[in-house]
Design a protein around this motif. Structure first.
Motif, mmCIF file in Angstrom:
data_model
loop_
_atom_site.group_PDB
_atom_site.id
_atom_site.type_symbol
_atom_site.label_atom_id
_atom_site.label_comp_id
_atom_site.label_asym_id
_atom_site.label_seq_id
_atom_site.Cartn_x
_atom_site.Cartn_y
_atom_site.Cartn_z
ATOM 1 N N GLU A 115 0.382 -0.980 -0.095
ATOM 2 C CA GLU A 115 -0.073 -0.014 0.493
ATOM 3 C C GLU A 115 0.963 1.043 0.296
ATOM 4 O OE1 GLU A 115 -2.635 1.441 3.449
ATOM 5 O OE2 GLU A 115 -3.839 0.018 2.341
ATOM 6 N N SER A 118 2.530 1.851 -3.718
ATOM 7 C CA SER A 118 1.051 1.902 -4.285
ATOM 8 C C SER A 118 0.381 3.360 -4.136
ATOM 9 C CB SER A 118 0.323 1.346 -4.496
ATOM 10 O OG SER A 118 1.008 -0.188 -4.246
ATOM 11 N N MET A 119 0.146 3.826 -2.883
ATOM 12 C CA MET A 119 -0.454 5.097 -3.281
ATOM 13 C C MET A 119 0.211 6.530 -2.456
ATOM 14 S SD MET A 119 -4.398 3.629 -1.287
ATOM 15 C CE MET A 119 -4.785 4.171 -0.771
#
Length: 206
Positions: A115, A118-119
């Motif tokens: 996460e 990816s974010m």
């Protein structure tokens, strides 16, 4: 008496504070909720409890505590009649500690790393290391394989009954479902369906 317990929960829906809210609801404890969006991370009151300004954090009878696993354990100990955790010093309590440590060391770091990379919420895109994601997926699934075997024989983690140990794990497994890592683990998915169907579950099935 339960009525005399004062609890103040600093929370934000998508964070690990979902574990704490779920535990509080299962425990039947009343609590004050402090939540006002992402601005909460800059709150002086939160920083006075958690040195990194992260969630969840609580005040229990004025005493500060952070880290979701520690908090749900403390909550369960407040209401022993609810049987949300094994008794201190018992072997079953050792199993609670075992599965919590397993969750936080063998599963959660990998979905969190994916996460983060990816974010843009934690790190900006230019700092992402996307090459690490396949390795994260592999290591998460390796640990999930051990859980799949456990749930082929058991409905829950400890003593075949629901406990806050399951609340800790469920959050991390939900994370794995969101990242499409558990499609090939039928026993885990059946376990998660049992938990999603609980009245006080704070997680949403992906």
């Amino acid at each position: 008496m339960v009525e005399e317990i004062s609890i103040k929960l600093f929370e934000l829906g998508p964070t690990r504070s979902a574990r704490v809210r779920w535990a509080l609801l299962e425990a039947g404890l009343t609590f004050e909720s402090v939540q006002y969006g992402v601005e909460i991370f800059k709150s002086t009151e939160l920083l006075n409890i958690h040195p990194l300004g992260k969630l969840p954090a609580v005040l229990i009878n004025g005493q500060p505590l952070f880290e979701s696993a520690a908090i749900v354990t403390a909550i369960a100990d407040l209401v022993p009649d609810k049987k949300l955790i094994a008794a201190p010093s018992s072997w079953l309590r050792n199993l609670h500690n075992q599965w919590v440590c397993f969750t936080l060391s063998e599963l959660e770091p990998f979905v969190q790393s994916t996460e983060i990379n990816s974010m843009d919420f934690v790190l900006p895109a230019e700092q992402h290391v996307r090459e690490i994601v396949p390795q994260n997926n592999m290591l998460y699934k390796k640990a999930a394989t051990a859980l799949e075997k456990h749930f082929s024989r058991h409905d829950y983690l400890v003593d075949d009954q629901f406990s806050v140990t399951d609340i800790v794990l469920a959050y991390t497994l939900c994370w794995g479902q969101e990242q499409k890592l558990l499609d090939d683990f039928p026993n885990i998915n059946e376990y998660m369906d049992r938990l999603y169907n609980r009245e006080h579950c704070t997680l949403k099935k992906p």
